[in-house]
Design a protein around this motif. Sequence first.
Motif, PDB file in Angstrom:
ATOM      1  N   ALA A 132       0.851  -1.194   0.000  1.00 20.22           N
ATOM      2  CA  ALA A 132       0.000   0.000   0.000  1.00 20.22           C
ATOM      3  C   ALA A 132       0.889   1.248   0.000  1.00 20.22           C
ATOM      4  CB  ALA A 132      -0.900  -0.015   1.236  1.00 20.22           C
ATOM      5  N   PRO A 133       0.455   2.385  -0.607  1.00 18.71           N
ATOM      6  CA  PRO A 133      -0.862   2.573  -1.213  1.00 18.71           C
ATOM      7  C   PRO A 133      -0.921   2.165  -2.681  1.00 18.71           C
ATOM      8  CG  PRO A 133       0.328   4.642  -1.248  1.00 18.71           C
ATOM      9  CD  PRO A 133       1.249   3.630  -0.591  1.00 18.71           C
ATOM     10  N   ARG A 134       0.101   1.452  -3.166  1.00 16.90           N
ATOM     11  CA  ARG A 134       0.135   1.121  -4.592  1.00 16.90           C
ATOM     12  C   ARG A 134      -0.440  -0.249  -4.890  1.00 16.90           C
ATOM     13  NH1 ARG A 134       4.724   2.666  -2.728  1.00 16.90           N
ATOM     14  NH2 ARG A 134       5.790   0.667  -2.978  1.00 16.90           N
ATOM     15  N   ALA A 135      -0.725  -1.060  -3.864  1.00 20.30           N
ATOM     16  CA  ALA A 135      -1.134  -2.443  -4.064  1.00 20.30           C
ATOM     17  C   ALA A 135      -2.414  -2.521  -4.889  1.00 20.30           C
ATOM     18  CB  ALA A 135      -1.345  -3.118  -2.710  1.00 20.30           C
ATOM     19  N   GLY A 136      -2.318  -3.173  -6.044  1.00 15.89           N
ATOM     20  CA  GLY A 136      -3.492  -3.379  -6.878  1.00 15.89           C
ATOM     21  C   GLY A 136      -4.136  -2.116  -7.377  1.00 15.89           C
ATOM     22  N   ARG A 137      -3.404  -1.008  -7.302  1.00 16.48           N
ATOM     23  CA  ARG A 137      -3.976   0.282  -7.700  1.00 16.48           C
ATOM     24  C   ARG A 137      -3.582   0.591  -9.142  1.00 16.48           C
ATOM     25  NH1 ARG A 137      -5.007   5.202  -4.303  1.00 16.48           N
ATOM     26  NH2 ARG A 137      -5.370   6.908  -5.752  1.00 16.48           N
ATOM     27  N   PRO A 138      -4.552   0.727 -10.047  1.00 15.05           N
ATOM     28  CA  PRO A 138      -4.195   1.062 -11.424  1.00 15.05           C
ATOM     29  C   PRO A 138      -3.732   2.500 -11.544  1.00 15.05           C
ATOM     30  CG  PRO A 138      -6.576   1.050 -11.162  1.00 15.05           C
ATOM     31  CD  PRO A 138      -6.001   0.571  -9.859  1.00 15.05           C
ATOM     32  N   LEU A 139      -2.842   2.742 -12.491  1.00 17.69           N
ATOM     33  CA  LEU A 139      -2.419   4.092 -12.827  1.00 17.69           C
ATOM     34  C   LEU A 139      -3.230   4.546 -14.038  1.00 17.69           C
ATOM     35  CD1 LEU A 139       1.440   3.631 -12.457  1.00 17.69           C
ATOM     36  CD2 LEU A 139      -0.022   5.046 -10.988  1.00 17.69           C
ATOM     37  N   ALA A 140      -4.009   5.594 -13.856  1.00 24.48           N
ATOM     38  CA  ALA A 140      -4.922   6.026 -14.915  1.00 24.48           C
ATOM     39  C   ALA A 140      -4.186   6.378 -16.196  1.00 24.48           C
ATOM     40  CB  ALA A 140      -5.746   7.225 -14.432  1.00 24.48           C
ATOM     41  N   ALA A 141      -2.938   6.820 -16.097  1.00 27.42           N
ATOM     42  CA  ALA A 141      -2.186   7.204 -17.293  1.00 27.42           C
ATOM     43  C   ALA A 141      -1.938   6.024 -18.227  1.00 27.42           C
ATOM     44  CB  ALA A 141      -0.852   7.834 -16.889  1.00 27.42           C
ATOM     45  N   VAL A 142      -1.884   4.808 -17.674  1.00 25.38           N
ATOM     46  CA  VAL A 142      -1.617   3.621 -18.505  1.00 25.38           C
ATOM     47  C   VAL A 142      -2.747   2.595 -18.433  1.00 25.38           C
ATOM     48  CG1 VAL A 142       0.891   3.810 -18.528  1.00 25.38           C
ATOM     49  CG2 VAL A 142      -0.227   2.675 -16.597  1.00 25.38           C
ATOM     50  N   ASP A 143      -3.670   2.757 -17.482  1.00 27.83           N
ATOM     51  CA  ASP A 143      -4.800   1.835 -17.316  1.00 27.83           C
ATOM     52  C   ASP A 143      -6.014   2.669 -16.945  1.00 27.83           C
ATOM     53  OD1 ASP A 143      -6.456  -0.315 -16.879  1.00 27.83           O
ATOM     54  OD2 ASP A 143      -5.317  -1.155 -15.206  1.00 27.83           O
ATOM     55  N   LEU A 315       0.503  10.685  -5.886  1.00 28.90           N
ATOM     56  CA  LEU A 315      -0.058   9.727  -4.936  1.00 28.90           C
ATOM     57  C   LEU A 315       0.780   9.633  -3.667  1.00 28.90           C
ATOM     58  CD1 LEU A 315      -2.101   7.408  -4.306  1.00 28.90           C
ATOM     59  CD2 LEU A 315      -0.538   5.868  -5.521  1.00 28.90           C
ATOM     60  N   VAL A 316       2.116   9.652  -3.837  1.00 27.91           N
ATOM     61  CA  VAL A 316       2.993   9.477  -2.666  1.00 27.91           C
ATOM     62  C   VAL A 316       3.549  10.798  -2.142  1.00 27.91           C
ATOM     63  CG1 VAL A 316       3.619   7.164  -3.427  1.00 27.91           C
ATOM     64  CG2 VAL A 316       5.081   9.092  -4.081  1.00 27.91           C
ATOM     65  N   GLY A 317       3.202  11.927  -2.777  1.00 22.48           N
ATOM     66  CA  GLY A 317       3.632  13.227  -2.278  1.00 22.48           C
ATOM     67  C   GLY A 317       5.077  13.564  -2.589  1.00 22.48           C
ATOM     68  N   HIS A 318       5.527  13.238  -3.806  1.00 20.82           N
ATOM     69  CA  HIS A 318       6.914  13.529  -4.205  1.00 20.82           C
ATOM     70  C   HIS A 318       6.897  14.575  -5.320  1.00 20.82           C
ATOM     71  CE1 HIS A 318      11.105  12.949  -5.283  1.00 20.82           C
ATOM     72  NE2 HIS A 318      10.746  12.731  -6.547  1.00 20.82           N
ATOM     73  N   PRO A 319       7.430  15.774  -5.093  1.00 19.14           N
ATOM     74  CA  PRO A 319       7.393  16.821  -6.126  1.00 19.14           C
ATOM     75  C   PRO A 319       8.328  16.518  -7.292  1.00 19.14           C
ATOM     76  CG  PRO A 319       8.674  17.558  -4.233  1.00 19.14           C
ATOM     77  CD  PRO A 319       8.083  16.225  -3.844  1.00 19.14           C
ATOM     78  N   MET A 320       7.851  16.781  -8.509  1.00 24.34           N
ATOM     79  CA  MET A 320       8.656  16.601  -9.720  1.00 24.34           C
ATOM     80  C   MET A 320       8.405  17.784 -10.658  1.00 24.34           C
ATOM     81  SD  MET A 320       8.034  12.505 -10.329  1.00 24.34           S
ATOM     82  CE  MET A 320       9.317  12.327 -11.558  1.00 24.34           C
ATOM     83  N   PRO A 321       8.845  18.981 -10.260  1.00 20.11           N
ATOM     84  CA  PRO A 321       8.478  20.187 -11.007  1.00 20.11           C
ATOM     85  C   PRO A 321       9.048  20.246 -12.421  1.00 20.11           C
ATOM     86  CG  PRO A 321      10.115  20.689  -9.314  1.00 20.11           C
ATOM     87  CD  PRO A 321       9.640  19.292  -9.063  1.00 20.11           C
ATOM     88  N   THR A 322      10.266  19.753 -12.626  1.00 26.51           N
ATOM     89  CA  THR A 322      10.871  19.885 -13.963  1.00 26.51           C
ATOM     90  C   THR A 322      10.183  18.970 -14.964  1.00 26.51           C
ATOM     91  OG1 THR A 322      12.976  20.314 -12.846  1.00 26.51           O
ATOM     92  CG2 THR A 322      13.046  19.947 -15.220  1.00 26.51           C
TER      93      THR A 322
END
Length: 337
Positions: A132-143, A315-322
Amino acid sequence: MSDSTPGAGVTGASVAPARLKLCVVGAGAIGTALAVRLAAGGHEVSVLARGARQTFIATHGLTLRDGDRDLAFRPALADLSDLSAHDLVIVAVKAGALPALLPRLAPAMRPDALLMPAINGLPWWYGLGEPAPRAGRPLAAVDPDGSLLPLFAPERLIGCVVYSRVTMLGSGHVIVSGRQDLQLGAVGGAPPLAAIAAQFAEAGIAVRVEPDIRRAVWRKLIRNAATNVVTALTGATLEQLGHDAEAIRIVSDIAREVAGLAAHVGRAVDPEIDELITVLRGAGPFATSMLQDVRQGREPELGAIAQAPLELADLVGHPMPTLHAVAALLRLHVRAR
């Protein structure tokens, strides 16, 4: 037709036959290179293609320039309604095609057959078996509707990371620049990776079995996200990126952001910035797959390479501004064209 729900029909999936019967789905640059090399290595290979490419293959076959060798192969053309003759199905299409393809592919395969998606970016299967929190969770960008995750039991899936510089010419001829390397690993269970790797190696394809295929996915994603998105936006080749100080700064920032996300989800990977810059400067006038798409008026593979990691980062709160900024500019650039 087979039941392809998780846990169903996986008996025997851990044992590879002496000689695999293979189907390569997608006859673009990567799919053609794999199909031709495997056929040249003595494997029984059929190809599933669509539209004009299917017609072209039926008439002309597949041709490949591999170093100083010219290889030609006229494959049997597979039918999407029945793939039951195949032990291993290799999917070599863009990740964006999978939501429409996989629901038709799954019931056409034998319940003990293996699926190897040779795709870029963060794959739809990534969350299978993850905590968790990724267990069995689809990513809308690819699913987008979550329908892909339940299609295949994890033990039927072979994770595959491809390192290859291949280009398809307008004539349909494919040129390989340098080695083609595959990294294979179990998504779940224990598929017969060593046996499959050995058979691929016999066909001249460099293969390494990875103990943690998700870590291998992150290593490749760092380079894809850092270089593909920038080349597609700017029109620059890899070599041109490597010799531009500002481009190097942007590429390096994206690489560090993606590596930081990998660490955040428990798959710490060194972004290897110095090595990446060396690779760029020595790459020659090579256009990344995303740049090739933009040049030819096709939709670039933003979903798996940029949008999926950005979605996971939120989802996990990691910034990726670039990466967020460059991907947004590329989407605008594509719409404007």
